[in-house]
Write a protein that holds these residues in place. Sequence first.
Motif, PDB file in Angstrom:
ATOM      1  N   ARG A  29       0.830  -1.095  -0.044  1.00  0.00           N
ATOM      2  CA  ARG A  29      -0.031  -0.025  -0.026  1.00  0.00           C
ATOM      3  C   ARG A  29       0.804   1.231  -0.051  1.00  0.00           C
ATOM      4  N   LEU A  30       2.023   1.034   0.310  1.00  0.00           N
ATOM      5  CA  LEU A  30       2.917   2.191   0.288  1.00  0.00           C
ATOM      6  C   LEU A  30       2.988   3.065  -1.049  1.00  0.00           C
ATOM      7  N   VAL A  50       2.330  12.386   6.864  1.00  0.00           N
ATOM      8  CA  VAL A  50       1.088  11.838   6.310  1.00  0.00           C
ATOM      9  C   VAL A  50       1.063  10.273   5.891  1.00  0.00           C
ATOM     10  N   VAL A  51       2.207   9.725   5.862  1.00  0.00           N
ATOM     11  CA  VAL A  51       2.353   8.206   5.328  1.00  0.00           C
ATOM     12  C   VAL A  51       2.267   7.533   6.637  1.00  0.00           C
ATOM     13  N   TYR A 108      -0.260   4.270   8.737  1.00  0.00           N
ATOM     14  CA  TYR A 108       0.116   2.980   9.330  1.00  0.00           C
ATOM     15  C   TYR A 108      -0.459   3.208  10.814  1.00  0.00           C
ATOM     16  N   ALA A 109      -0.632   4.528  11.423  1.00  0.00           N
ATOM     17  CA  ALA A 109      -1.240   4.353  12.673  1.00  0.00           C
ATOM     18  C   ALA A 109      -2.512   4.238  12.546  1.00  0.00           C
ATOM     19  N   PHE A 128      -8.981   9.178   0.041  1.00  0.00           N
ATOM     20  CA  PHE A 128      -8.520   8.054  -0.910  1.00  0.00           C
ATOM     21  C   PHE A 128      -7.535   7.050  -0.341  1.00  0.00           C
ATOM     22  N   MET A 129      -6.500   7.759   0.259  1.00  0.00           N
ATOM     23  CA  MET A 129      -5.567   6.866   0.874  1.00  0.00           C
ATOM     24  C   MET A 129      -6.209   6.038   2.021  1.00  0.00           C
ATOM     25  N   ALA A 130      -6.861   6.694   2.840  1.00  0.00           N
ATOM     26  CA  ALA A 130      -7.204   6.063   3.921  1.00  0.00           C
ATOM     27  C   ALA A 130      -8.229   4.685   3.290  1.00  0.00           C
ATOM     28  N   PHE A 131      -8.996   5.001   2.225  1.00  0.00           N
ATOM     29  CA  PHE A 131      -9.938   3.932   1.757  1.00  0.00           C
ATOM     30  C   PHE A 131      -9.108   2.858   1.119  1.00  0.00           C
TER      31      PHE A 131
END
Lengths: 669, 77
Positions: A433-434, A452-453, A457-458, A617-620
């Motif tokens: 996912r990175l 943000v990246v 992970y958190a 979108f990243m979270a999704f």
Amino acid sequence: MSDRYEIALIGNPNVGKSTLFNTLTGENVYIGNWPGVTVEKKEGEFEYNGKKFKVVDLPGVYSLTANSIDEIVARDYIINEKPDLVVDIVDATALERNLYLTLQLMEMGANILLALNKMDLARTLGIDIDVDKLEKILGIRVVPISAIKKVGIEDLKKAISEEVKNKRKYNIKYPHFEPYIKKIISILQKDENLKKYNLRYLAIKLLENDKYVEDIIKKSKIWNELNPVLDSIREELSKKYGEADLGIIEERYKVIDNIVKEVVKKKSGKLTTTQMLDDVLTDEKVGILLLIPFLWMLFKFTFDVSAPFSAMIDYIFSLLGDVIKSSISNEFIASLLADGIIRGVGAVLVFFPILAFLFFAISFLEDSGYMARIPYIADRFMNKFGLPGKAIIPLVMGFGCNVPAIMATRTIENEKDRILTILINPLMSCSARLPIYALFAGAFFSAYQGLVVLSMYALGVVLALIIAKIFRKFIFKESPSYLIVELPPYQIPHLKVVLKNTWERVYDFLKKAGTIIVFGVILVWLLSVYGPSGYLGAEALTNPELLSNSWAAVIGKALAPLFAPMGWDWKACSALLFGVIAKEVVVGSLAILYGVGEENLSNIIVNAFTPVSAYAFMAFSLIYLPCIATLGVIRQEIGWKWAVFALAYEMVLAYIVALTITIIGNLIF
Amino acid sequence: MYPLAFAKEGEEVIVKEINAGYGAMQRLTSMGINIGSKIKVVRNQNGPVIVSARGSNIAIGRGLAMKIIVERENNER
Ligand SMILES: Nc1nc2c(ncn2[C@@H]2O[C@H](COP(=O)(O)OP(=O)(O)OP(=O)(O)O)[C@@H](O)[C@H]2O)c(=O)[nH]1
Ligand SMILES: [Mg+2]
């Protein structure tokens, strides 16, 4: 044909069953599952003096009271399959505890041979065992061996070939219980249908309140006669021992204590390395401080060392794809082979190095003895979230790849604990996912890219722990099972054992999860090259105009209204669909859909997204779906039902989280 | 008599009661921790308790250690 016999290996965990199994059978190993359960079943063969022996490796168990899948498998096998010989492997350095299982096997009336393993270690520890005397007391053959040093293996084979035919009569008496046992047997005898069982075994199990045996007897016509007798005996026992079933346990240990007194001589031991190491490694504070770097090393080793190999495989397969495309003239077949099948096989094989190194590292830690301590250290923290201590290892491994992480849950005995640990595992952000985070963070948040990246992970960890707590409360209901784990002595890992374990696990993955991944990739290929208008041609994969007529686009467009609140267009939705293969594919698909190279992608998406919709979108992407490989391995481990459940809850969760981010984000900015 | 969870490190105790369910009790006994057996407390901080029983070390979750009632060894005659 020559004679064929079936023998079974049984013993406590960690006594050296697998080592002996491998020594006996060499390479002729067949690994499968026991019917209906996910516990591993290993079968192999060896020949001795022209006779063939089929060897079945049973799961490691401490007893046969059938409290876990392992115990049920072992018990059912011995009762139903009636192997010609049961080789009970006993750890010579812990005879006292190991004999408990031996006594239970004897109660079952199985034909038993005792293999006294780890004799080398026993000698170094100053433990002296009188083998002849042990043989005489138990009335069964005892063969001292060292499986790892291959000492005594020929003797063992010889003994096995003799004992398979020689059904011994042995007799272990429980002095305080014989009158009861006799009384019960005298009643059981009256039912012809019970003759196929060992009556003494049934009687003892009834005294132990064993549900399985009780259910058998309840169906018998003698139940009405037996029931009052049994009740009065149990009452008598309760008075004497507190509880009826404790009586027989105490009695077994009394017998064992007497045996051990007779046959074991121990010179006083000195402070062992294990004690010294444990003083440090299991200390409440120092232990945790040391655990973190250990896990980090495990993680780094696996993913850093395997990365170039994975890249190489990836490269070879794309090269292979190109070669096929240019050498096969039929465009459909060429694309099916190159973009479907080869890509699919490639998608499986890129996991190979990761799994190989991860399992190598894990097998190494396991063989060293440290692995057993990790759940001990993490137990208290994990319990707070309804997870067992053993869940820590799979969760950490999930940061690398969820596939091996889910396979690593096999050490969790309790089925509910294990299912829960598997269900939350995909929330641990795997390395695939990175690239998605990197793309969006770079395009929108270049000043805080790292932060943000890291927040992704958190987010994954926090969600995993919250979901664990919720599922525990509403689905699994009971609290996580108590930690009861043996901490074996530390030792220098044996390379051979480590390599063998590694290979078996990798092979298992390739065989089982592999097929589903290949099919998944082919399916996505079909969705891309076919559209409502029929076959679009293989260029659809590289041509955005054509691709926008494919089923993949149709599905993306159909989904778009659903994601309109987040402000994503249909291309983003289609990219998510492709991400099902593997999450790193999302980036490549975005590039194809927007009709640009991956290099220029960030320029385009700056216009297609806002910072808030990008973050959503990243979270999704983090949450929405386990990739096909993960789904495949979930199905393999706990079945379709849970795989579908994982898929469904993650979709819902992803939607809720993305929507929440959008709403809050739009309020703030 | 007190729960195993309250025993001190290095203490040798005798198991008097196991008030856990059938499953946990069977598992403990099959690993060598039964009523009447002598165990040594190897480690007891805030997490699980490690005891040495019949020659092997066993870690027992704290919740379960609260349900195992023990007695100090030298209290016996
Ligand atoms: N010193 C010594 N160690 C041995 C011997 N046989 C096995 N071992 C070690 O004992 C450990 C356990 O061996 P395994 O063969 O994995 O034991 P197992 O009974 O299959 O264990 P489970 O599958 O967990 O039930 C390994 O670290 C082996 O290297 C032996 O003869 N001597
Ligand atoms: Mg094994």
